[in-house]
Design a protein around this motif. Structure first.
Motif, mmCIF file in Angstrom:
data_model
loop_
_atom_site.group_PDB
_atom_site.id
_atom_site.type_symbol
_atom_site.label_atom_id
_atom_site.label_comp_id
_atom_site.label_asym_id
_atom_site.label_seq_id
_atom_site.Cartn_x
_atom_site.Cartn_y
_atom_site.Cartn_z
ATOM 1 N N GLY A 103 79.394 -51.050 69.355
ATOM 2 C CA GLY A 103 80.012 -52.367 69.452
ATOM 3 C C GLY A 103 79.723 -53.270 68.283
ATOM 4 O O GLY A 103 80.069 -54.460 68.296
ATOM 5 N N TRP A 104 79.119 -52.717 67.227
ATOM 6 C CA TRP A 104 78.717 -53.564 66.084
ATOM 7 C C TRP A 104 79.917 -54.229 65.415
ATOM 8 O O TRP A 104 79.836 -55.394 65.002
ATOM 9 C CB TRP A 104 77.933 -52.724 65.070
ATOM 10 N N LEU A 105 81.030 -53.505 65.295
ATOM 11 C CA LEU A 105 82.183 -54.062 64.591
ATOM 12 C C LEU A 105 82.780 -55.241 65.367
ATOM 13 O O LEU A 105 83.182 -56.250 64.777
ATOM 14 C CB LEU A 105 83.230 -52.970 64.377
ATOM 15 N N GLN A 106 82.794 -55.131 66.685
ATOM 16 C CA GLN A 106 83.296 -56.244 67.495
ATOM 17 C C GLN A 106 82.386 -57.457 67.360
ATOM 18 O O GLN A 106 82.860 -58.595 67.265
ATOM 19 C CB GLN A 106 83.391 -55.807 68.961
ATOM 20 N N ARG A 107 81.077 -57.217 67.345
ATOM 21 C CA ARG A 107 80.143 -58.345 67.198
ATOM 22 C C ARG A 107 80.323 -59.028 65.848
ATOM 23 O O ARG A 107 80.207 -60.260 65.751
ATOM 24 C CB ARG A 107 78.700 -57.855 67.374
ATOM 25 N N VAL A 144 70.355 -55.535 59.914
ATOM 26 C CA VAL A 144 71.382 -54.770 59.197
ATOM 27 C C VAL A 144 72.772 -55.252 59.601
ATOM 28 O O VAL A 144 73.659 -55.395 58.742
ATOM 29 C CB VAL A 144 71.205 -53.262 59.455
ATOM 30 N N GLU A 145 72.982 -55.516 60.882
ATOM 31 C CA GLU A 145 74.262 -56.094 61.292
ATOM 32 C C GLU A 145 74.468 -57.463 60.648
ATOM 33 O O GLU A 145 75.586 -57.817 60.262
ATOM 34 C CB GLU A 145 74.336 -56.217 62.819
ATOM 35 N N ALA A 146 73.391 -58.241 60.504
ATOM 36 C CA ALA A 146 73.509 -59.544 59.853
ATOM 37 C C ALA A 146 73.945 -59.381 58.403
ATOM 38 O O ALA A 146 74.768 -60.166 57.878
ATOM 39 C CB ALA A 146 72.173 -60.282 59.926
ATOM 40 N N LEU A 147 73.416 -58.355 57.732
ATOM 41 C CA LEU A 147 73.838 -58.091 56.351
ATOM 42 C C LEU A 147 75.317 -57.725 56.318
ATOM 43 O O LEU A 147 76.074 -58.243 55.475
ATOM 44 C CB LEU A 147 72.998 -56.961 55.768
ATOM 45 N N LEU A 148 75.749 -56.839 57.191
ATOM 46 C CA LEU A 148 77.151 -56.432 57.208
ATOM 47 C C LEU A 148 78.069 -57.620 57.507
ATOM 48 O O LEU A 148 79.168 -57.728 56.945
ATOM 49 C CB LEU A 148 77.362 -55.326 58.236
ATOM 50 N N ASP A 153 78.507 -51.501 41.459
ATOM 51 C CA ASP A 153 78.254 -51.885 42.853
ATOM 52 C C ASP A 153 79.357 -52.827 43.327
ATOM 53 O O ASP A 153 79.823 -53.685 42.561
ATOM 54 C CB ASP A 153 76.903 -52.603 42.988
ATOM 55 N N TRP A 154 79.757 -52.667 44.580
ATOM 56 C CA TRP A 154 80.746 -53.596 45.133
ATOM 57 C C TRP A 154 80.659 -53.619 46.660
ATOM 58 O O TRP A 154 80.059 -52.741 47.279
ATOM 59 C CB TRP A 154 82.158 -53.246 44.676
ATOM 60 N N LEU A 155 81.243 -54.680 47.227
ATOM 61 C CA LEU A 155 81.307 -54.862 48.670
ATOM 62 C C LEU A 155 82.730 -54.552 49.130
ATOM 63 O O LEU A 155 83.693 -54.794 48.396
ATOM 64 C CB LEU A 155 80.953 -56.296 49.072
ATOM 65 N N ALA A 156 82.858 -54.040 50.372
ATOM 66 C CA ALA A 156 84.190 -53.670 50.840
ATOM 67 C C ALA A 156 84.305 -53.814 52.339
ATOM 68 O O ALA A 156 83.327 -53.636 53.078
ATOM 69 C CB ALA A 156 84.508 -52.225 50.434
ATOM 70 N N VAL A 157 85.514 -54.142 52.763
ATOM 71 C CA VAL A 157 85.899 -54.065 54.172
ATOM 72 C C VAL A 157 87.017 -53.036 54.241
ATOM 73 O O VAL A 157 88.096 -53.231 53.668
ATOM 74 C CB VAL A 157 86.384 -55.415 54.720
ATOM 75 N N ASP A 158 86.760 -51.920 54.900
ATOM 76 C CA ASP A 158 87.743 -50.845 54.989
ATOM 77 C C ASP A 158 88.692 -51.127 56.151
ATOM 78 O O ASP A 158 88.248 -51.388 57.282
ATOM 79 C CB ASP A 158 87.045 -49.503 55.194
ATOM 80 N N ARG A 159 89.987 -51.078 55.853
ATOM 81 C CA ARG A 159 90.998 -51.377 56.856
ATOM 82 C C ARG A 159 92.147 -50.377 56.753
ATOM 83 O O ARG A 159 92.411 -49.827 55.686
ATOM 84 C CB ARG A 159 91.553 -52.795 56.658
ATOM 85 N N SER A 160 92.802 -50.152 57.866
ATOM 86 C CA SER A 160 94.010 -49.326 57.905
ATOM 87 C C SER A 160 95.021 -50.042 58.772
ATOM 88 O O SER A 160 94.751 -50.319 59.952
ATOM 89 C CB SER A 160 93.694 -47.948 58.472
ATOM 90 N N ALA A 182 95.828 -53.102 58.738
ATOM 91 C CA ALA A 182 95.219 -54.387 59.099
ATOM 92 C C ALA A 182 94.112 -54.248 60.138
ATOM 93 O O ALA A 182 93.565 -55.251 60.606
ATOM 94 C CB ALA A 182 96.281 -55.387 59.591
ATOM 95 N N ARG A 183 93.737 -53.031 60.502
ATOM 96 C CA ARG A 183 92.669 -52.808 61.483
ATOM 97 C C ARG A 183 91.383 -52.432 60.759
ATOM 98 O O ARG A 183 91.347 -51.456 60.018
ATOM 99 C CB ARG A 183 93.067 -51.710 62.463
ATOM 100 N N GLU A 184 90.347 -53.225 60.963
ATOM 101 C CA GLU A 184 89.064 -52.929 60.321
ATOM 102 C C GLU A 184 88.401 -51.722 60.985
ATOM 103 O O GLU A 184 88.417 -51.601 62.209
ATOM 104 C CB GLU A 184 88.115 -54.132 60.426
ATOM 105 N N PHE A 185 87.799 -50.850 60.154
ATOM 106 C CA PHE A 185 87.047 -49.736 60.739
ATOM 107 C C PHE A 185 85.676 -49.557 60.088
ATOM 108 O O PHE A 185 84.866 -48.776 60.566
ATOM 109 C CB PHE A 185 87.841 -48.428 60.679
#
Length: 936
Positions: free
Chosen positions: A510-514, A524-528, A639-646, A648-651
């Protein structure tokens, strides 16, 4: 019923049934066939009618209906809940580990039936195919009889539709059938193979071995002989530690590259007693190598051991413990049926390879995507000697066989991982041939990367702590896997407890929903969460609105990201430290073993040490990555940061680190410890007007980072590209005009009569074009299959394309690497536009370091050369390479072989040339091909 074409490429025990007098009786059940050209239903009484979608769906809902590839039929009908009697499922049960192309033509050929010549004839063939499969069950010569009766009883309890049909035709055996896990043979321990003898290969000996492999009467090719002698140089004794013999060998298509390097490799293995590893990028080449190696080695030695072994990563093989769990209730519904069919296959498979081996690639797509993956060791959860099936494990068997083999066929990623962290350092390869060497750079880029992401960290948590509250399956945490160690060694027990306690700081279910609710739990969730917020805030790509993934550089980061990174690094260290202590305790136990520690227990502890070392290295890499955030940039890394989506849905949310030049670690880890290495490919060098065509190959092979001068070898293709191929650049299809693009594809496929491989740079355009043209072309007898559209895996799509000369296949630009279709089935390659590199952060950094636009051009020329290479695979092949891009830069034309005609033409002119065929040997209705503007 229209006339049928007869084919005798049938299963051995079914040969002979193709005579009209001996055709199997049709199974009296309704049969449904759906294609883009329409829908046909044959009733049980033998009447075939064209029906509407609605009528087809109603018929399938009312009564069991025979069909072929139910997910594909459902997709064609637009009815995802469709179910019935899928003949592919019956084939997989009755003939496990047998090959069958999942089309009406392919099934008919596999069963020795007449091939239907139209869509309307398919339903009758389906009924006869069902009759043939049922007849096979009653055949005394049925080779896969063992285990079938027990399996069909289990499948009936699972309500498999075919069970009631087949049950009456499978006789109960006189004695109880053994369960799969009881009848699989056990592997045996063998002594360590001695170090290879130091030998020199002479040119006459290499030529003689090549002549033996090619066979008497084979065409003598000077280029192949020269290539083989150059390949032999890497087998000479090494002169200094850290300085391997290194060869970069370009071999044009048609040289006979495979036998060219297998000749010296087999000769050296015979004389030295050593092992040669050949690494590939595609599974297709692995299959080709296995076949070609039979010229040099027998299938088995006198002692029964295999001299040639195909070795893949753990995630490719059937895990017997996962299968046992699935069979005993771990899977439910359709997935449980899949497990039973896989168990049938497991009793007959050659080596347990589920991905590219003898398991039909289409089997998993008939059920659910994760079904096959869940039966392999995807998550590094193997408990090694603690597994009750350890002595029968396909993975362990392959590892032991490879240690004693003369030739090991592997893939680039496995070779690099094995060199970096092999369980037994003595088994690291020292004589290596990287075929498809142009992919080594990309493989190294992935292998030596570091990614701290939500998905990666939750997998680590599960490995440490075991299953969460209501998770199903047999996964166990550290405490369960090492319970006996904890009870014996207090210090080890404390380390396990500390690691499990610290593991609670990692993301959980449930980390992604949080994160979406801005309520992260743990450091670690706080970092993400902070990474996600910063990435959205800084994105300027337009990817947010388009639904694509987004990214931002790891520079100038806000303070909350830096603070969160520091807290997360402390949490990771609190996990790593007890794991290090635990590893030390395991070493101490092995050094001074207790009386109860037997050989199997020792092997289990060795496996646990290996798994621990892997996780400790992973944690250290993550900590190093986080330590760099907010500090000065390291010139060796990006180095880079990313939000992976497909769509428009984050995964996933991640922090990435890549080497600016991944060949630096490749040279250190793979090249320097080796004694001899060759990288070979048909497109190794950059086809440029520059004098130094080898500069890029040297840089992208790692040769620039070792203290040796590589041998540079080039063998020119013997093919007549000037007379057998044309490059047509179509000038009147405007960029972004989707209707015109779709129309061009349809007209090219019609002009060519199928046989078209279409490559796209965007999935959305691919889907849009397919949606516009598929129905129309299917009605003309020209089926078009599409990657990312049809519910079929890529390997099976290529098999379908190869099997039907009227079919066409469209897919993404990357599909070019998996297509090897010599002959008439592929006669036209079409690119919808120039394959420009995606301007992401990593590419921009490498472009800046690699010469700007020249770096881009090298990448594009390589892609074009590889795509063109799909067209001409043998001396008899001929065809057209079409670019639907009016702004094609002239500086990229050197990507094509010298002498290949290149013309800028209108679409109408291109169609005339396609109809005429290369050299004018085409359709008789084209009297004079139009002339375009010949390019220099």
């Amino acid at each position: 019923m229209q006339a049928c074409v007869y084919n005798r490429g049938a299963l051995p025990h079914l040969r002979g049934v193709t005579s009209p007098d001996t055709l199997p009786d049709p199974l009296p059940l309704p049969a449904l066939h759906a294609s883009h050209g329409g829908h046909w239903l044959r009733a049980a009484d033998g009447r075939t009618n064209a029906v509407s979608k609605g009528d087809a769906i109603m018929a399938a809902a009312d009564t069991p209906v025979l069909m072929l590839n139910a997910p594909l039929v459902a997709s064609r009908l637009g009815y995802p809940d469709l179910s019935g009697l899928d003949l592919l499922e019956a084939f997989a049960f009755i003939h496990p580990a047998r090959f069958c192309v999942p089309t009406p033509r392919g099934l008919a050929e596999a069963l020795g039936l007449p091939v239907p010549d139209s869509d309307a004839a398919v339903p009758e063939m389906l009924q006869r195919a069902a009759g043939a499969l049922i007849a096979a069950c009653g055949d005394p010569a049925w080779p896969e009889r063992e285990g079938a009766w027990s399996a069909v009883q289990s499948l009936e309890r699972l309500r498999w539709p075919w069970a009631q049909v087949l049950r009456a035709h499978i006789a109960k055996p006189d004695r109880a059938e053994r369960w799969l896990f009881a009848k699989l043979p056990e592997w045996e321990e063998t002594g360590e193979r001695p170090a290879p003898r130091q030998v020199e290969l002479t040119d006459p000996a290499v030529e003689a071995q090549l002549a033996r492999l090619t066979g008497a009467g084979a065409e003598q090719r000077d280029g192949q002989r020269a290539y083989a002698k150059d390949a032999a140089r890497i087998f000479a004794p090494r002169l200094r530690e850290g300085r391997p013999h290194l060869a970069l060998a370009q071999a044009g298509t048609g040289i006979g590259k495979t036998l060219g390097y297998l000749a010296p490799a087999s000769l050296w293995a015979e004389q030295s007693g050593g092992t040669v590893w050949v690494s590939t990028f595609t599974k297709n080449l692995q299959r080709q190598l296995r076949s070609e190696s039979r010229r040099a080695w027998p299938a088995k030695r006198a002692d029964g051991s295999p001299p040639v072994v195909v070795r893949k990563g753990r995630e490719n093989y059937l895990c017997l413990l996962n299968l046992e769990d699935a069979l005993q209730g771990g899977f439910a519904g359709r997935a449980a049926i899949l497990a039973q069919l896989v168990a049938r296959w497991g009793a007959y498979t050659r080596d347990g390879d589920m991905v590219g081996g003898d398991l039909p690639g289409w089997l998993g797509t008939l059920f659910r995507k994760r079904g096959i993956a869940a039966l392999t060791d995807q998550r590094g959860e193997c408990i090694y000697a603690g597994c009750p099936h350890y002595r029968k494990c396909f993975i362990e068997r392959a590892a032991r066989d490879s240690a004693q083999a003369d030739l090991v066929i592997a893939n680039h990623a496995l070779v690099m991982v094995n060199a970096a962290r092999a369980r037994d350092p003595n088994q690291r390869p020292t004589r290596l041939i990287f075929d498809e060497g142009h992919h080594v750079f990309d493989a190294a880029d992935s292998t030596f990367a570091a990614t701290l992401s939500g998905q990666e960290t939750i997998e680590l948590r599960r490995w440490i702590m075991g299953p969460e509250k209501e998770s199903r399956g047999r996964r166990r945490g550290l405490s369960a896997r090492l319970a006996d160690i904890a009870s014996y060694d207090d210090a080890g027990a404390e380390a396990i407890a500390a690691a499990c306690k610290a593991g609670q700081l990692l993301p959980s279910d449930g980390w992604l929903q949080r994160l979406g609710e801005n309520a992260p739990f743990g450091p670690v969730e706080a970092l993400l969460a902070a990474v996600r917020t910063a990435t959205y805030a800084r994105d300027e790509s337009g990817g947010i609105d388009a639904g694509y993934g987004i990214e931002t550089e790891a520079a100038g980061l806000p303070g909350d990201v830096i603070e969160a990174a520091s807290n997360a690094a402390e949490a990771l260290a609190s996990i790593r430290v007890p794991l290090i202590r635990l590893g030390g305790r395991l070493e101490a136990i092995l050094a001074d073993p207790p009386d109860w520690l037997d050989a199997q227990g020792r092997a289990r502890i060795e496996g646990a040490r290996f798994a621990l070392a892997w996780r400790i290295d992973l944690l250290a890499a993550w900590e190093a990555l986080l330590a760099r955030l907010g500090g000065p940039a390291d010139p060796d890394f990006v180095d880079w940061l990313a939000v992976d989506r497909s769509d428009a849905r984050e995964f996933d949310v991640a922090i990435h680190r890549r080497w600016l030049d991944p060949m630096k670690p490749f040279a250190r880890v793979v090249l320097e410890p080796a004694h001899g290495v060759m990288l070979t490919s048909a497109t190794l060098t950059d086809r440029t007007s520059s004098d130094d065509v080898w500069a890029s190959a040297i840089q992208r092979s790692g040769a620039a980072h070792v203290e040796v001068a590589p041998l540079l070898s080039a063998a020119i293709s013997p093919f007549d590209y000037a007379g057998r191929a044309e490059v047509l650049i179509v000038t009147d299809i405007a960029k972004g005009d989707l209707p015109a693009l779709a129309g061009a594809y349809a007209r090219i496929i019609e002009a060519s009569g199928g046989g078209v491989l279409g490559l796209f740079t965007a999935i959305r355009r691919l889907r849009a074009v397919h949606g516009r043209i598929a129905d129309r072309l299917a009605r003309a007898g020209l089926p078009v299959y599409a990657q990312h559209v049809d519910p079929i895996d890529t390997g099976t799509l290529v098999d379908i394309f190869r099997d039907d000369p009227h079919a066409s296949l469209i897919g993404t630009d990357a599909l070019r690497d998996g297509v090897d279709v010599p002959g008439h089935s592929l006669r036209c390659v079409v690119l919808e536009q120039v394959p420009w590199p995606r301007p992401d952060i990593l590419h921009k950094a490498r472009r800046l370091a690699g010469g700007g636009s020249q770096y881009d051009d090298r990448i594009i020329r390589a892609k074009l050369a590889q795509a063109f290479g799909r067209l001409i695979r043998s001396k008899d092949d001929a065809g057209h390479f079409i670019m639907l891009s009016p702004a094609f830069p002239s500086r990229l034309l050197s990507a094509f072989p010298p002498g290949t005609p290149v013309l800028r033409v209108t679409l109408d002119q291109a169609l005339q040339r396609v109809r005429a065929g290369v050299g004018g040997a085409g359709s008789p209705d084209v009297s004079s091909p139009a002339q375009g503007a010949m390019l220099p």
